[in-house]
Write a protein that holds these residues in place. Structure first.
Motif, PDB file in Angstrom:
ATOM      1  N   TYR A   8      66.988 -43.452  55.122  1.00  0.00           N
ATOM      2  CA  TYR A   8      67.394 -42.056  55.018  1.00  0.00           C
ATOM      3  C   TYR A   8      67.300 -41.436  56.405  1.00  0.00           C
ATOM      4  O   TYR A   8      66.936 -42.102  57.376  1.00  0.00           O
ATOM      5  N   ILE A   9      67.633 -40.162  56.526  1.00  0.00           N
ATOM      6  CA  ILE A   9      67.700 -39.526  57.842  1.00  0.00           C
ATOM      7  C   ILE A   9      66.400 -39.714  58.619  1.00  0.00           C
ATOM      8  O   ILE A   9      66.403 -40.064  59.802  1.00  0.00           O
ATOM      9  N   GLY A  57      63.869 -34.359  51.234  1.00  0.00           N
ATOM     10  CA  GLY A  57      64.158 -32.977  51.554  1.00  0.00           C
ATOM     11  C   GLY A  57      65.354 -32.849  52.479  1.00  0.00           C
ATOM     12  O   GLY A  57      65.949 -33.844  52.920  1.00  0.00           O
ATOM     13  N   GLN A  58      65.707 -31.619  52.793  1.00  0.00           N
ATOM     14  CA  GLN A  58      66.823 -31.367  53.698  1.00  0.00           C
ATOM     15  C   GLN A  58      66.491 -31.923  55.088  1.00  0.00           C
ATOM     16  O   GLN A  58      65.402 -31.691  55.617  1.00  0.00           O
ATOM     17  N   ALA A  59      67.436 -32.652  55.671  1.00  0.00           N
ATOM     18  CA  ALA A  59      67.198 -33.272  56.977  1.00  0.00           C
ATOM     19  C   ALA A  59      68.516 -33.602  57.645  1.00  0.00           C
ATOM     20  O   ALA A  59      69.522 -33.869  56.973  1.00  0.00           O
ATOM     21  N   CYS A  60      68.518 -33.585  58.978  1.00  0.00           N
ATOM     22  CA  CYS A  60      69.682 -34.043  59.726  1.00  0.00           C
ATOM     23  C   CYS A  60      69.238 -34.464  61.123  1.00  0.00           C
ATOM     24  O   CYS A  60      68.151 -34.104  61.595  1.00  0.00           O
ATOM     25  N   LEU A  61      70.075 -35.252  61.761  1.00  0.00           N
ATOM     26  CA  LEU A  61      69.853 -35.711  63.130  1.00  0.00           C
ATOM     27  C   LEU A  61      71.179 -35.561  63.873  1.00  0.00           C
ATOM     28  O   LEU A  61      72.195 -36.119  63.461  1.00  0.00           O
ATOM     29  N   VAL A  62      71.161 -34.805  64.968  1.00  0.00           N
ATOM     30  CA  VAL A  62      72.383 -34.530  65.727  1.00  0.00           C
ATOM     31  C   VAL A  62      72.222 -35.073  67.143  1.00  0.00           C
ATOM     32  O   VAL A  62      71.220 -34.806  67.814  1.00  0.00           O
ATOM     33  N   ARG A  64      73.437 -42.216  52.647  1.00  0.00           N
ATOM     34  CA  ARG A  64      72.884 -41.952  51.324  1.00  0.00           C
ATOM     35  C   ARG A  64      71.995 -40.731  51.385  1.00  0.00           C
ATOM     36  O   ARG A  64      71.523 -40.340  52.452  1.00  0.00           O
ATOM     37  N   MET A  65      71.772 -40.129  50.240  1.00  0.00           N
ATOM     38  CA  MET A  65      70.809 -39.048  50.105  1.00  0.00           C
ATOM     39  C   MET A  65      69.746 -39.461  49.101  1.00  0.00           C
ATOM     40  O   MET A  65      70.033 -40.195  48.148  1.00  0.00           O
ATOM     41  N   GLY A  66      68.556 -38.967  49.323  1.00  0.00           N
ATOM     42  CA  GLY A  66      67.482 -39.211  48.358  1.00  0.00           C
ATOM     43  C   GLY A  66      67.495 -38.136  47.292  1.00  0.00           C
ATOM     44  O   GLY A  66      66.508 -37.431  47.077  1.00  0.00           O
ATOM     45  N   GLY A  67      68.615 -38.014  46.604  1.00  0.00           N
ATOM     46  CA  GLY A  67      68.811 -36.977  45.604  1.00  0.00           C
ATOM     47  C   GLY A  67      69.536 -35.790  46.195  1.00  0.00           C
ATOM     48  O   GLY A  67      69.400 -35.472  47.379  1.00  0.00           O
TER      49      GLY A  67
END
Length: 788
Positions: A38-39, A193-198, A239-242
């Protein structure tokens, strides 16, 4: 190549893992082994910074001063940004404006981001963000839907659907009832939870890894805040964890803030919300305030209805316009309302902007009519199931209040089948006897249906694209616009591709969803992920197959009709080739082995001006029979048994479908029973973590849990292999538990009184319903069945 002798039959066995068979989720083993990335599991790039935001302490206030000097001075802080530092758009509303990426002069909910911090560690960013000195001038607040209705505060105009003359029908009906109820909201509580990598790219753009159901929207909004063309932004979702709808629009603000910080610092930025921040800052399922005014005959059949649904939308529109529309569309659930008016209000409140959640407003709309079915039954002294069955759509009563004709009447037979398989009538008799003999424990039983429309109600979203490559060794690469959040979309669409070519499933590989492979995608939502992306992938496969058929016919001098794909083979007249062998031949003959595919849902339309149309291609159907036992001294209860029969059409993957039904039901049961969002009088979320917000545990699931798919029920519409959507509809099966709780409490009055029971039906609310029932009995001058 080998030639088949005339007396030897052609292959009749089936390649492995095709549609209609049970295949493992494509990441199942990775999940079990902890290898699914995941992220927050991605390798961290060099010089990575971490993001956090400063949050408003007021629900509605004007900012009079903001001192960020101590934030800048905190060890590890590299950059701090306010809205004035944004080079492009500052409003990132997904459909309508109203969502500032960072607050300006006015804040409109507790937790609203004021500024963004980039620091060398996650802890440093969060600690620094707390050091801002902000002065506020408090402004008036509206925190509930009822308060917003009183003050006429709306994020979007109200809407009405009207069929016939409901006022006349109500006035002339032999019986008439009115009621109101509150339907609680729900926290998504996804595992990831909400997450991102830029990461900045070598040009002016960015590459965004995001946990989002809508990568194309993330791409567009990031480009707008950076003031870049969309092609400078690439977005990937493996993918997302939900998700459950919580990552349809709510993931974009994190990506926008991270992208702004990344471009400003020239360094990669990760933004991972702590659970507390996630719950405070992101939207929930809308809670609703609903009312009904219904007229019905002495058989319990509806003659007319006047229904209002009012959603607490929060401070901005987000997706609330479509969500309240969906509540309006589903305020009939499975029943013909007769002549009806349905009014929907989008209430503006000074709380976080609520958003999509599995069912997208449909569940909240259904609750008011399910309450009405129970209320009619108690008023007339009938079994609630009989009232429900008499009001089902059927021939002669098959047009909805928004003008769509129900063309496939699945529910009458489905309910009869479940009624028999669950032993409803026998158990009803036994439960009535038990309740007369027991003064404290009361059992309840309810069988409720679900009719859920499938399609985005925003017509332009009903489209999808896919990309299919066949390589020279016969392996197949698939990419499409749908995102995987654990629901099994990837494996289902892979099965569609395998079935198209009639090859083993392990020949097909699905890669991460990326905006530079399939552009302009719709969100994975509205239960349409497989319907849309499966058909787009099938379209791509059919284009490749057509080229292969034309090549075979021309090369071997046979008609196109004599070329078939079976069991990892290509049959060309009397000749048989292995799949990989034939693909290699086609490659050598310079046949294109790659194609894109596209699909747009047909038939759908809706005229908002008249409130009439056909917003859905078809309906998914199901029913649940739930039995509960209630302690009338404490309000505590237990769900003892649940029987479910659900229609998924011609199932693409029965194992995945049954898993979705089980999970959806439990999530719906949690929404209606234990999951309570509690706010302070100042608008601060108090149920802000797992210690104060109770999702269902394993112990809450019914110990006797029986789930079956309705057999021999192919979709009459031309969906992918005649399947039906399964993502959202099962959640609404949880209504059976709520109705069963009301049934148990009603037994205190010998089923003559229909107790009020707002949701979530916590033990406290169940006890209040018991008390209200006892008071009603006392008012009749009779002893209650509880004290008999």
């Amino acid at each position: 190549m080998r030639k088949l002798p005339p007396n030897i039959p052609r292959p009749t066995t089936t390649a492995k893992g095709l549609t209609g068979t049970q295949a493992f989720h494509d990441s199942a083993w990775k999940h079990v082994r902890g290898q699914a990335r995941y992220i927050d599991d991605l390798p961290e790039p060099a010089e990575l910074l971490h993001a956090a935001v400063g949050q408003s302490e007021h629900a509605h206030a004007r900012i009079t001063a903001m001192d960020l000097s101590e934030v800048w001075a905190y060890p590890g802080v590299v950059s701090v940004m306010t809205v004035e530092d944004v080079p492009g758009h500052t409003d990132i509303g997904p459909v309508f404006p109203g969502d500032p990426v960072l607050a300006g002069d006015v804040v409109e909910h507790v937790g609203q981001p004021l500024f963004a911090v980039a620091a060398t560690s996650h802890r440093a960013a969060r600690q620094a963000a707390r050091l801002a000195k902000v002065s506020y001038e408090p402004l008036p607040t509206a925190l509930t839907a009822e308060a917003a209705l009183d003050q006429q505060l709306f994020v979007r105009p109200s809407h009405t659907q009207l069929r016939g003359d409901p006022d006349k029908a109500l006035a002339e009906a032999p019986n008439r009832l009115q009621a109101q109820m509150h339907v609680g909201g729900q926290e998504h509580f996804y595992l990831e939870g909400q997450a991102c990598l830029v990461e900045p790219t070598e040009d002016a753009g960015v590459f965004v890894h995001t946990s989002s159901q809508h990568p194309s929207e993330v791409q567009k909004l990031v480009a707008e805040v950076l003031d870049l063309p969309i092609h400078e932004v690439q977005v990937e979702v493996r993918r997302m964890g939900g998700g459950f709808g919580g990552k349809e629009t709510q993931a974009a603000p994190l990506a926008c803030i991270s992208a702004l910080l990344a471009r400003r610092t020239g360094r990669p930025v990760k933004y991972r919300m702590a659970r507390y921040d996630d719950m405070v800052q992101t939207g929930k399922r809308h809670d609703f305030f609903n009312t009904y005014d219904i007229g019905f005959d002495n058989e319990g059949v509806l003659r007319g209805a006047d229904i209002m649904v009012a959603g607490r939308c929060g401070f901005s529109p987000d997706l609330s316009d479509a969500i309240v529309d969906r509540a309006m569309f589903h305020s009939d659930n499975a029943y013909s309302l007769g002549q009806a008016r349905v009014v929907g209000h989008r209430c503006k409140t000074h709380t976080v902007s609520n958003t999509a959640f599995r069912g997208f407003g449909g569940p909240q709309g259904m609750m008011i009519i399910e309450r009405a079915m129970d209320d009619i039954a108690r008023h007339l002294g009938m079994d609630p199931l009989d009232v429900r069955k008499r009001n089902l759509y059927g021939p002669g009563r098959d047009v909805t209040h928004y003008g769509q004709t129900i063309e496939q009447h699945v529910l009458p037979d489905l309910i009869d089948t479940l009624e028999a398989s669950s032993d409803y009538r026998q158990r009803r008799t036994e439960i009535s006897r038990f309740n007369k003999e027991n003064s404290v424990l009361k059992r309840g039983l309810a069988l409720t249906p679900v009719k859920f429309g499938i399609s985005f109600t925003a017509k332009h979203l009903n489209q999808a694209g896919a990309l299919v490559h066949v390589y020279t060794d016969g392996s197949i690469h698939l990419n499409h616009g749908g995102t995987e959040m654990g629901q099994g979309l990837y494996i289902k669409v892979a099965q569609v591709v395998a079935a198209a070519f009639q090859v083993d499933l392990d020949r097909v590989k699905v890669s991460a969803t990326r905006t530079d492979k399939v552009p302009n995608t719709s969100p994975t939502a509205a239960s349409s992920g497989t319907d849309l992306n499966g058909m787009a992938a099938l379209d791509a496969c059919e284009k490749i197959k057509q080229r292969l058929v034309e090549f075979a016919a021309e090369t071997y001098g046979v008609s196109a009709d004599s070329v078939r794909f079976e069991n990892n083979q290509v049959l060309v007249g009397e000749q048989q080739f292995g799949w990989a062998e034939f693909v290699q031949q086609a490659y050598m003959a310079r046949v294109s082995l790659s194609s894109n595919g596209f699909y747009s849902t047909p038939k759908i339309h809706y005229d908002r001006g008249t409130g009439q149309g056909r917003p859905f291609l078809y309906y998914a159907n199901g029913a649940a029979c739930a039995e509960v036992v209630v302690d009338t001294l404490t309000g505590e209860y237990k769900t003892m048994r649940v029987d479910i029969l659900h229609d998924v059409g011609q199932s693409l993957n029965p194992a995945v479908d049954i898993g979705q039904i089980e999970g959806g039901f439990v999530q719906g049961m949690g929404w209606l029973t234990t999951e309570e969002l509690v706010y302070s009088d100042e608008g601060r979320l108090l149920s802000n973590g797992p210690a104060t917000y109770k999702i269902p545990a394993v112990s809450d699931a019914p110990p006797d849990f029986r789930v079956a798919l309705l057999p021999h029920s192919p979709n009459r519409e031309a969906t992918v292999f005649r399947s039906k959507a399964v993502g959202e509809p099962p959640l609404m099966l949880g209504m059976a538990v709520w109705s069963a709780l009301r049934d148990a409490v009603s037994s205190v009055a010998d089923y003559r009184y229909s107790p009020p029971l707002d949701t979530p039906a916590t033990p406290e609310r169940v006890l209040q319903a018991v008390t209200a029932t006892e008071r009603w009995v006392a008012a009749q001058g009779e002893p209650s069945c509880k004290n008999a």
